[in-house]
Design an enzyme around this catalytic site. Sequence first.
Site, mmCIF file in Angstrom:
data_model
loop_
_atom_site.group_PDB
_atom_site.id
_atom_site.type_symbol
_atom_site.label_atom_id
_atom_site.label_comp_id
_atom_site.label_asym_id
_atom_site.label_seq_id
_atom_site.Cartn_x
_atom_site.Cartn_y
_atom_site.Cartn_z
ATOM 1 N N HIS A 169 -3.390 -11.830 8.417
ATOM 2 C CA HIS A 169 -3.137 -10.639 9.230
ATOM 3 C C HIS A 169 -1.696 -10.691 9.739
ATOM 4 O O HIS A 169 -1.428 -11.098 10.877
ATOM 5 C CB HIS A 169 -4.137 -10.569 10.391
ATOM 6 C CG HIS A 169 -4.210 -9.209 11.044
ATOM 7 N ND1 HIS A 169 -5.405 -8.581 11.325
ATOM 8 C CD2 HIS A 169 -3.245 -8.358 11.473
ATOM 9 C CE1 HIS A 169 -5.164 -7.398 11.906
ATOM 10 N NE2 HIS A 169 -3.856 -7.253 12.009
ATOM 11 N N ASN A 199 -5.384 -8.247 5.555
ATOM 12 C CA ASN A 199 -5.371 -7.056 6.393
ATOM 13 C C ASN A 199 -4.135 -6.219 6.085
ATOM 14 O O ASN A 199 -3.002 -6.701 6.218
ATOM 15 C CB ASN A 199 -5.350 -7.442 7.881
ATOM 16 C CG ASN A 199 -5.243 -6.197 8.753
ATOM 17 O OD1 ASN A 199 -6.210 -5.450 8.879
ATOM 18 N ND2 ASN A 199 -4.074 -5.936 9.327
ATOM 19 N N GLU A 200 -4.351 -5.003 5.693
ATOM 20 C CA GLU A 200 -3.284 -4.022 5.495
ATOM 21 C C GLU A 200 -2.047 -4.590 4.794
ATOM 22 O O GLU A 200 -0.953 -4.630 5.374
ATOM 23 C CB GLU A 200 -2.856 -3.412 6.835
ATOM 24 C CG GLU A 200 -3.962 -2.671 7.538
ATOM 25 C CD GLU A 200 -3.475 -1.839 8.718
ATOM 26 O OE1 GLU A 200 -2.261 -1.814 8.992
ATOM 27 O OE2 GLU A 200 -4.322 -1.201 9.359
ATOM 28 N N GLN A 235 -2.061 -11.432 17.874
ATOM 29 C CA GLN A 235 -2.101 -10.420 18.923
ATOM 30 C C GLN A 235 -2.894 -10.854 20.156
ATOM 31 O O GLN A 235 -2.683 -10.302 21.233
ATOM 32 C CB GLN A 235 -2.677 -9.123 18.355
ATOM 33 C CG GLN A 235 -1.732 -8.494 17.342
ATOM 34 C CD GLN A 235 -2.288 -7.232 16.724
ATOM 35 O OE1 GLN A 235 -3.070 -7.285 15.789
ATOM 36 N NE2 GLN A 235 -1.907 -6.094 17.249
HETATM 37 C C1 FCB Z 1 -3.305 -1.948 12.382
HETATM 38 C C2 FCB Z 1 -3.199 -3.448 12.447
HETATM 39 C C3 FCB Z 1 -3.589 -4.019 13.794
HETATM 40 C C4 FCB Z 1 -3.073 -3.163 14.926
HETATM 41 C C5 FCB Z 1 -3.530 -1.743 14.739
HETATM 42 C C6 FCB Z 1 -3.117 -0.823 15.853
HETATM 43 O O1 FCB Z 1 -2.379 -1.442 11.480
HETATM 44 O O2 FCB Z 1 -4.001 -4.035 11.468
HETATM 45 O O3 FCB Z 1 -3.118 -5.332 13.866
HETATM 46 O O4 FCB Z 1 -1.697 -3.248 14.967
HETATM 47 O O5 FCB Z 1 -2.998 -1.241 13.549
#
Ligand code: FCB
Length: 434
Positions: free
Chosen positions: A124, A168-169, A34
């Site tokens: 990520h 991450n997520e 990003q």
């Molecule tokens: C999260 C992500 C991050 C960004 C934010 C807004 O889900 O981890 O990269 O996109 O949302």
Amino acid sequence: MVYSEQKLMATPDQDKSFPFPPGFLWGAATSPTQVEGHIENEWTQFTASDGGNCHIACDHYHRYPEDIDWMSRLGLNAYRFGIEWSRLQSAPGAPLNPAALAHYVDVLDQLRAAGITPMVVLHHFSNPPWINARGGWTNAATIACFEDYVRKLVAALKDRVYLWNTFNEPDTYACVAYLMGGFPPHRKWKLGQFRRVVENMARAHVKASRIIRREGLAGLKPQVGIAKNWTFFHAYQNYSLWDRATAWVCHYTFNKFVLDAFLGRWRRRASTFIGLNYYGRVRFHHFRAMIPASGTPIKDIKSFGFVCDDMVERYPEGLEKILDYLHRKFRLPIYITEHGAASDDEPFRELDLQRNLQALHRSMASAVDVRGFFYWSLMDNFEWQFGYTKKFGLLGVDFRDAKLPRTMKPLAEVYSRICRENAIRAAQPTVAED
Ligand code: FCB
């Protein structure tokens, strides 16, 4: 875009302040794809809905010294950022690329010189091309490749990093890439692949955690955890059985299933902390997710009286609920690894931040062990499938100017005061209708 007709008004006990514990981490977060630019992963060929791509992004890869200066100006004492696997390994088992490693070592050294604690994210939403070519995380062989990478990376950085965020997520990644088709590899409704990705990542987390804790012991005492996105899914009308069922399925799939995979039973021992990414809520009406991010027209959302940023419904009281739940269930320290709002309306973002930090403060006052808060994001950046249209930054970036100048937004002034004072003020903005 402005979704709320809310204004801020100061209350009389403006000067009362609510302190956070000494040593609390106040940071901002970014991710390589990003912000860095010049990256070779599955996002390189991707064109977002606004026509944008990540080729240059914020050029953070070259401009990190300036960006670290900005962090100092903001008064941050922590920075959560990713190390991009595709820069470091060109083949399974390959040695780490020395130039790329030197780059991240320099980032870490400059952060240390500025008194900023790093939290490093290992995955990520992106993989090296050779991992993608073999099926990415649907392929269990990726686990061993990741282990090899982590072993080498931790050996190289253990004296500079102690906070390791493995994934991450994983929920968002597996969902948007394998159920909704929004992220590469753009699969739709592949429930089996979704589950396999989550399960393989969860196994990789356990293995990476062992490596980090063993290797890292020779350096700074390591801490390790994932960052779980928590979204509340509710039905707009409780009597609507279908909307309740939709909300339940989403909750089960993205929250419960993923949390169990990473932290259920003996796997809890693989984490020393929980990272929580919290943005808000999704409510369903006649099967429709009433949020801007899913394409529901703003006027429909407004007619329901929902308060949304450019992405989801804001639900600050939910932060308290989920913190309390995670604390009772896992008894692990928690970092808020992401929270933020996307909007051009800065007073609205300020209100959102205040309310969420108040909720955080209340949780901590009731004994929930939260160690830090990272605002998403340090600067406006490439928001995946939405490109450059979602303004999450503390710093603005002018993407029309080739020099990509950064500027301080009003919210950054507010956040900076909070970071420096290690406290929020009682000047609780109250909401007034226009
Ligand atoms: C999260 C992500 C991050 C960004 C934010 C807004 O889900 O981890 O990269 O996109 O949302």
